[in-house]
Design a protein around this motif. Structure first.
Motif, PDB file in Angstrom:
ATOM      1  N   THR A 150      64.921   4.498 125.730  1.00  0.00           N
ATOM      2  CA  THR A 150      65.126   5.897 126.101  1.00  0.00           C
ATOM      3  C   THR A 150      64.468   6.167 127.445  1.00  0.00           C
ATOM      4  OG1 THR A 150      63.116   6.648 124.964  1.00  0.00           O
ATOM      5  CG2 THR A 150      65.162   6.667 123.687  1.00  0.00           C
ATOM      6  N   PHE A 151      65.004   7.149 128.145  1.00  0.00           N
ATOM      7  CA  PHE A 151      64.474   7.564 129.434  1.00  0.00           C
ATOM      8  C   PHE A 151      64.333   9.079 129.409  1.00  0.00           C
ATOM      9  CE2 PHE A 151      67.101   3.827 129.900  1.00  0.00           C
ATOM     10  CZ  PHE A 151      66.282   2.956 130.589  1.00  0.00           C
ATOM     11  N   GLU A 152      63.120   9.580 129.569  1.00  0.00           N
ATOM     12  CA  GLU A 152      62.922  11.027 129.617  1.00  0.00           C
ATOM     13  C   GLU A 152      63.141  11.492 131.051  1.00  0.00           C
ATOM     14  OE1 GLU A 152      59.524  14.374 128.818  1.00  0.00           O
ATOM     15  OE2 GLU A 152      59.511  12.571 127.570  1.00  0.00           O
ATOM     16  N   VAL A 153      64.029  12.473 131.223  1.00  0.00           N
ATOM     17  CA  VAL A 153      64.405  12.952 132.544  1.00  0.00           C
ATOM     18  C   VAL A 153      64.388  14.477 132.576  1.00  0.00           C
ATOM     19  CG1 VAL A 153      65.855  10.919 132.950  1.00  0.00           C
ATOM     20  CG2 VAL A 153      66.886  12.990 132.032  1.00  0.00           C
ATOM     21  N   THR A 154      64.425  15.020 133.779  1.00  0.00           N
ATOM     22  CA  THR A 154      64.567  16.461 133.974  1.00  0.00           C
ATOM     23  C   THR A 154      65.858  16.702 134.737  1.00  0.00           C
ATOM     24  OG1 THR A 154      62.171  16.758 134.064  1.00  0.00           O
ATOM     25  CG2 THR A 154      63.521  18.533 134.976  1.00  0.00           C
ATOM     26  N   VAL A 155      66.665  17.614 134.240  1.00  0.00           N
ATOM     27  CA  VAL A 155      67.923  17.953 134.910  1.00  0.00           C
ATOM     28  C   VAL A 155      67.598  18.714 136.194  1.00  0.00           C
ATOM     29  CG1 VAL A 155      70.085  19.263 134.738  1.00  0.00           C
ATOM     30  CG2 VAL A 155      69.197  18.015 132.733  1.00  0.00           C
ATOM     31  N   ILE A 156      68.169  18.258 137.291  1.00  0.00           N
ATOM     32  CA  ILE A 156      67.968  18.905 138.589  1.00  0.00           C
ATOM     33  C   ILE A 156      69.159  19.794 138.939  1.00  0.00           C
ATOM     34  CG2 ILE A 156      67.598  18.534 141.064  1.00  0.00           C
ATOM     35  CD1 ILE A 156      65.257  17.679 139.215  1.00  0.00           C
TER      36      ILE A 156
END
Length: 161
Positions: A110-116
């Protein structure tokens, strides 16, 4: 705010105006004489027209930040949450097996990301979502994005899916 300013966008002089307001002591609003310091800042979230600005709504630089990478992910509309994604959302990008493959025997990567940014759907209803990820996760995340072998899980504000 004179008009909406999306998360991650540089604030211009055309985005803001001075208006008289009365606020309780301790309420964080940016004073009229500090307006020049707002221009050139970056929206730390989606800022809506008609709202008052506070220092917590601004950041110094646009994403990605130091130690992060920006990865575009093409997502078919039927694989997005019903409510869509919005700038600032925190999401897990989960490694998914190929179509027809047996379910994985171990927990998927899994990769935790923030939507830009969230783009507009193309003629095939595919939406490009720009996400900020840790720099070390960039190659793996970009590989998943290129292969289309991923699923999305939206995290709550505390980081739980």
């Amino acid at each position: 705010l004179v008009r909406d300013v999306p998360f991650g966008t540089v604030i211009t002089a055309d985005d803001v105006a001075v208006t008289p307001v009365a606020v309780e002591p301790g309420v964080d609003v940016i004073a009229a004489d500090a307006l020049d310091g707002v221009v050139g800042s970056v929206a730390a979230g989606d800022l809506l027209a008609g709202g008052l600005l506070s220092s917590g709504m601004l950041r110094n630089a646009a994403p990605p930040e130091a130690g992060q990478v920006l990865v575009p992910i093409a997502v078919p509309a039927d694989r997005l949450p019903a409510g869509g994604l919005h700038a600032g959302d925190r999401v897990l990008v989960v490694d998914a097996p190929s179509v027809g493959a047996d379910p994985p025997q171990v927990a998927p990567a899994t990769f935790e990301v923030t939507v830009i940014r969230v783009g507009e759907p193309d003629m095939n209803r595919v939406i490009v979502v720009d996400v900020a990820a840790d720099e070390a996760d960039g190659p793996g995340l970009a590989t998943r994005a290129a292969s289309g072998r991923f699923a999305l899980a939206v995290l709550d504000a505390g980081g739980d899916a």
